[in-house]
Design an enzyme around this catalytic site. Structure first.
Site, PDB file in Angstrom:
ATOM      1  CD  GLU A 118      -2.917  -1.198   2.321  1.00 49.46           C
ATOM      2  OE1 GLU A 118      -2.821  -0.357   3.226  1.00 49.46           O
ATOM      3  OE2 GLU A 118      -3.731  -2.130   2.338  1.00 49.46           O
ATOM      4  CG  HIS A 241      -8.820   5.775   1.473  1.00 55.49           C
ATOM      5  ND1 HIS A 241      -8.717   5.540   0.121  1.00 55.49           N
ATOM      6  CD2 HIS A 241      -8.249   4.720   2.087  1.00 55.49           C
ATOM      7  CE1 HIS A 241      -8.094   4.379  -0.054  1.00 55.49           C
ATOM      8  NE2 HIS A 241      -7.809   3.860   1.119  1.00 55.49           N
ATOM      9  NE  ARG A 287      -4.396   5.499   2.843  1.00 60.70           N
ATOM     10  CZ  ARG A 287      -4.887   4.610   3.646  1.00 60.70           C
ATOM     11  NH1 ARG A 287      -5.490   5.006   4.739  1.00 60.70           N
ATOM     12  NH2 ARG A 287      -4.806   3.353   3.373  1.00 60.70           N
ATOM     13  CG  HIS A 348      -9.897   6.230   5.485  1.00 61.47           C
ATOM     14  ND1 HIS A 348     -10.822   5.249   5.222  1.00 61.47           N
ATOM     15  CD2 HIS A 348      -8.717   5.577   5.740  1.00 61.47           C
ATOM     16  CE1 HIS A 348     -10.241   4.049   5.301  1.00 61.47           C
ATOM     17  NE2 HIS A 348      -8.966   4.234   5.631  1.00 61.47           N
ATOM     18  NE  ARG A 383      -4.584   5.167   9.296  1.00 63.22           N
ATOM     19  CZ  ARG A 383      -5.106   4.202   8.537  1.00 63.22           C
ATOM     20  NH1 ARG A 383      -4.708   2.953   8.692  1.00 63.22           N
ATOM     21  NH2 ARG A 383      -6.007   4.464   7.633  1.00 63.22           N
TER      22      ARG A 383
HETATM   23  P1  FAD Z   1     -13.813   0.498  15.579  1.00 64.80           P
HETATM   24  O1  FAD Z   1     -13.474  -0.724  14.864  1.00 64.80           O
HETATM   25  O2  FAD Z   1     -14.394   1.608  14.802  1.00 64.80           O
HETATM   26  O3  FAD Z   1     -14.834   0.111  16.726  1.00 64.80           O
HETATM   27  C1  FAD Z   1     -15.475   1.112  17.476  1.00 64.80           C
HETATM   28  C2  FAD Z   1     -16.553   0.454  18.302  1.00 64.80           C
HETATM   29  O4  FAD Z   1     -17.053   1.374  19.257  1.00 64.80           O
HETATM   30  C3  FAD Z   1     -17.754   0.013  17.480  1.00 64.80           C
HETATM   31  O5  FAD Z   1     -18.174  -1.214  18.004  1.00 64.80           O
HETATM   32  C4  FAD Z   1     -18.794   1.088  17.775  1.00 64.80           C
HETATM   33  O6  FAD Z   1     -20.121   0.677  17.644  1.00 64.80           O
HETATM   34  C5  FAD Z   1     -18.466   1.385  19.223  1.00 64.80           C
HETATM   35  N1  FAD Z   1     -18.892   2.685  19.719  1.00 64.80           N
HETATM   36  C6  FAD Z   1     -18.605   3.908  19.239  1.00 64.80           C
HETATM   37  N2  FAD Z   1     -19.153   4.858  20.027  1.00 64.80           N
HETATM   38  C7  FAD Z   1     -19.796   4.213  21.022  1.00 64.80           C
HETATM   39  C8  FAD Z   1     -20.560   4.624  22.137  1.00 64.80           C
HETATM   40  N3  FAD Z   1     -20.805   5.907  22.408  1.00 64.80           N
HETATM   41  N4  FAD Z   1     -21.087   3.683  22.945  1.00 64.80           N
HETATM   42  C9  FAD Z   1     -20.895   2.361  22.701  1.00 64.80           C
HETATM   43  N5  FAD Z   1     -20.173   1.919  21.660  1.00 64.80           N
HETATM   44  C10 FAD Z   1     -19.630   2.823  20.840  1.00 64.80           C
HETATM   45  N6  FAD Z   1      -6.945   0.209   8.951  1.00 64.80           N
HETATM   46  C11 FAD Z   1      -5.946  -0.656   8.690  1.00 64.80           C
HETATM   47  O7  FAD Z   1      -4.986  -0.745   9.463  1.00 64.80           O
HETATM   48  N7  FAD Z   1      -6.008  -1.442   7.585  1.00 64.80           N
HETATM   49  C12 FAD Z   1      -7.042  -1.407   6.708  1.00 64.80           C
HETATM   50  O8  FAD Z   1      -7.070  -2.147   5.745  1.00 64.80           O
HETATM   51  C13 FAD Z   1      -8.096  -0.493   6.947  1.00 64.80           C
HETATM   52  N8  FAD Z   1      -9.124  -0.381   6.086  1.00 64.80           N
HETATM   53  C14 FAD Z   1     -10.177   0.438   6.410  1.00 64.80           C
HETATM   54  C15 FAD Z   1     -11.280   0.485   5.570  1.00 64.80           C
HETATM   55  C16 FAD Z   1     -12.381   1.249   5.907  1.00 64.80           C
HETATM   56  C17 FAD Z   1     -13.580   1.306   4.994  1.00 64.80           C
HETATM   57  C18 FAD Z   1     -12.376   2.006   7.104  1.00 64.80           C
HETATM   58  C19 FAD Z   1     -13.551   2.838   7.489  1.00 64.80           C
HETATM   59  C20 FAD Z   1     -11.251   1.989   7.924  1.00 64.80           C
HETATM   60  C21 FAD Z   1     -10.153   1.208   7.584  1.00 64.80           C
HETATM   61  N9  FAD Z   1      -9.028   1.156   8.411  1.00 64.80           N
HETATM   62  C22 FAD Z   1      -8.012   0.293   8.118  1.00 64.80           C
HETATM   63  C23 FAD Z   1      -9.011   1.834   9.687  1.00 64.80           C
HETATM   64  C24 FAD Z   1      -9.345   0.795  10.780  1.00 64.80           C
HETATM   65  O9  FAD Z   1     -10.379  -0.046  10.307  1.00 64.80           O
HETATM   66  C25 FAD Z   1      -9.789   1.442  12.059  1.00 64.80           C
HETATM   67  O10 FAD Z   1      -8.916   2.456  12.433  1.00 64.80           O
HETATM   68  C26 FAD Z   1      -9.824   0.402  13.170  1.00 64.80           C
HETATM   69  O11 FAD Z   1     -10.615  -0.682  12.779  1.00 64.80           O
HETATM   70  C27 FAD Z   1     -10.362   1.021  14.431  1.00 64.80           C
HETATM   71  O12 FAD Z   1     -10.573   0.008  15.364  1.00 64.80           O
HETATM   72  P2  FAD Z   1     -11.172   0.406  16.765  1.00 64.80           P
HETATM   73  O13 FAD Z   1     -11.348  -0.863  17.512  1.00 64.80           O
HETATM   74  O14 FAD Z   1     -10.365   1.472  17.372  1.00 64.80           O
HETATM   75  O15 FAD Z   1     -12.587   1.068  16.413  1.00 64.80           O
HETATM   76  C1  SIN Z   2      -7.335   0.461   2.390  1.00 63.78           C
HETATM   77  O1  SIN Z   2      -7.579  -0.735   2.201  1.00 63.78           O
HETATM   78  O2  SIN Z   2      -7.036   1.250   1.489  1.00 63.78           O
HETATM   79  C2  SIN Z   2      -7.418   0.999   3.755  1.00 63.78           C
HETATM   80  C3  SIN Z   2      -6.149   0.806   4.434  1.00 63.78           C
HETATM   81  C4  SIN Z   2      -6.047   1.702   5.631  1.00 63.78           C
HETATM   82  O3  SIN Z   2      -6.859   2.604   5.822  1.00 63.78           O
HETATM   83  O4  SIN Z   2      -5.094   1.508   6.376  1.00 63.78           O
END
Ligand code: FAD
Ligand code: SIN
Length: 533
Positions: A118, A241, A287, A348, A383
């Protein structure tokens, strides 16, 4: 009153991995605002960056992260996270995660993990499950959680505010002892108490009109922590993104950077590759650079989107490597093996957040933050792709260990129940919807990829007005999920603008036409906001 040893807010990768780690040491509540899998994690496509190949090294991964971070990463944190990565990946695999394996043209390669590439990475180092990595992570972790009797998941429960000793008027330092939580099914507020609380609530993409994030991403954790008195940093660094699908019927569908990693090329509407002059890595530049180049190309040509072209790659390869992207685009009438994909940048990832150590500790005793909600210093001003899932894994493991060392005491004081407002004026719910839209458009127009002081000041003035109205609503009416989220996006929007106004330079994702250069005096300086008192 619901009493637990550990309260985990959020069921993405950070919350689930942490819960599994602390479950042997006490009762764990996972509070999550929709169904248990709904999270940014669930939509992650590209994968997890980690050094697993002989051709790669920790030094190279550290260097790529520091380069992308544009002088604002904390090098010690970067090293810790990069070096701890392989052990956590191995653990994830033991928990049941299935990464894609290599297939060589001669049929060999089985057993070796396939490594994607990437933007900003000098080596292939992205472990992935085809293009649905996040879905597979959630499946594996939720499966593991289901077999832990000490963990209870509360779905459709939305945390409203943290309960702190300071808010309760207790003497001594500020300590978090739980949270008030809105049960959306029962429409009532419950009190959860715990020796330690983990914020794992993810990011704030929904603050912007166009985003790759699902609806849960309303910045609740940052807003709650800020209201509780925690320091929040670097919120101006919102990552756009470069390639979100542009289609009137598609809501927030990402076209993974891995597509460019496998040879996808960005083209202008006229079909010209416009990244060639912007960066030596062309379409695979970091990015911030790609998103700005697309923004500039769209402004120059007046086009609504640019193209991402994969048609030169064998159709079989494209369909096999990106089955979800292929099928989803086909559903919108776009065959990506035969025609280019219309794409635009969209909000993103939140690089800043609640200030923490690499062990997830915030400035409030008993309150930890891990994952996208936190600002550890790994990402700096931009990032590196696929470093966020890695950070969440490493830091949730470290936070669990740190909590064990701290031996936090039981909560011994009385906690008052939630006091609701008096009335629910259904006629005025239009105000909530209107304010939602106004905030998101305001941020998109004035605090987007390219900023100016004037636009930031304009946004600040608008947001101050909206805040007044929202504040009035919040105290006068019975809470609803929409109102609670509105209050949070308004707070987070204000924090983004405040941080952006603090930084008189352009660095990484924060690009201000009034100060187009980076100022060395601001290297290694965070923009910090903390509620007075
Ligand atoms: P999240 O996975 O967002 O989980 C947050 C949780 O908190 C959810 O369950 C939500 O419902 C809950 N929540 C929020 N507010 C409240 C509240 N007030 N009360 C109760 N629950 C609440 N990163 C990578 O490293 N590689 C990738 O390939 C990648 N691809 C991505 C693709 C997309 C489309 C997106 C949107 C992001 C991507 N990212 C990627 C970024 C990465 O997915 C996120 O940064 C990461 O998953 C965040 O994990 P987290 O556990 O911190 O939060
Ligand atoms: C992607 O698959 O392009 C998302 C990767 C990331 O946000 O880290």
């Amino acid at each position: 009153m619901k009493r637990f040893d550990f309260l985990v807010l959020g069921s993405g990768i950070a919350g689930l991995f942490f819960a599994l780690k602390v479950a042997p040491h006490g009762k764990v509540a996972i509070v999550t605002k929709k169904n248990r899998a709904e999270s940014n994690t669930n939509y992650a496509q590209g994968g997890i960056a980690s050094v697993t190949s002989k051709e790669d090294s920790f030094e190279l991964h550290v260097r790529d992260t520091l380069v992308a971070g544009a002088g604002l990463c904390r090098e010690a944190v970067v090293r810790t996270i990069v070096e701890d990565g392989p052990a956590r990946i191995a653990e994830l695999i033991r928990l049941g995660m299935k990464f894609s394996e290599r297939t060589l043209p001669n049929g060999g390669g089985a057993g070796e993990l396939d490594l994607g590439r990437e933007g900003g990475h000098s080596k292939r180092r992205i472990l992935h499950a085809k293009d649905i990595t996040g879905h597979e992570i959630e499946r594996a972790l939720l499966n593991a959680v289901a077999s832990q009797p000490n963990i209870t998941i509360f779905e459709n429960h939305l945390a409203i505010d943290l309960i702190t000793s300071q808010k309760l008027g207790q003497a001594g330092g500020n300590r978090c002892v739980g949270a008030y939580v809105f049960d959306k099914n029962q429409q009532r507020v419950e009190t959860f108490t715990a020796r330690a609380t983990l914020l794992a609530t993810g990011g704030c993409g929904k603050v912007y009109l166009y985003t790759t994030n699902p609806d849960i991403a309303t910045g609740d954790g940052v807003a709650m922590a800020y209201r509780a008195g925690a320091a929040v940093a670097n919120m101006e660094f919102i990552q756009f993104h470069p390639t979100c699908l542009y289609h009137p019927k598609a809501k927030s569908f990402l076209i993974s950077e891995a597509v460019r990693g496998e040879g996808g090329v960005l083209l202008s509407l006229a079909g010209k590759p416009f990244m060639d002059d912007s960066h030596p890595l062309k379409s695979l530049a970091p990015r911030d650079i790609v998103a700005r180049a697309i923004d500039s190309e769209m402004k120059r040509s007046g086009a609504d989107h640019v193209w991402l072209d994969m048609t030169h790659k064998p159709a079989r390869f494209v369909i096999d490597r990106f089955p979800n992207i292929y099928q989803t685009c086909l559903g919108y009438g776009i065959d990506i093996t035969k025609e280019p994909i219309p794409v635009v940048p969209a909000a993103h990832y939140q690089c800043g957040g609640v200030m923490t150590t690499v062990d997830g500790e915030t400035g409030i005793a008993g309150l930890f933050a891990v994952g996208e909600v936190a600002c550890t210093g790994l990402h700096g001003a931009n990032r590196l792709a696929s470093n966020s899932l890695l950070e969440a894994l490493v830091c949730s493991n470290r936070a669990a260990r740190r909590m064990g060392q701290l031996q936090l005491p039981e909560v011994h004081f009385e906690i008052p129940t939630w006091q609701s407002g008096q009335a629910n004026n259904l006629d005025e719910l239009v105000v909530v919807a209107h304010n939602w839209n106004e905030i998101r458009r305001c941020l998109w127009d004035y605090v987007g990829i390219v900023r100016t002081n004037k636009r930031l000041q304009r946004a600040q003035a608008r947001l101050a007005n909206l805040q007044q109205e929202i504040h009035e609503y919040y105290w006068n009416f019975i809470v609803t999920a929409d109102l609670l989220e509105l209050r949070n996006i308004a707070t987070v929007a204000e924090l983004i603008v405040q941080c952006a106004l603090q930084r008189p330079e352009s660095r990484g994702l924060h690009y201000n036409l009034d100060y187009p250069q980076a100022d060395p005096a601001w290297a290694q300086r965070d923009s910090v906001v903390q509620k007075p008192g």
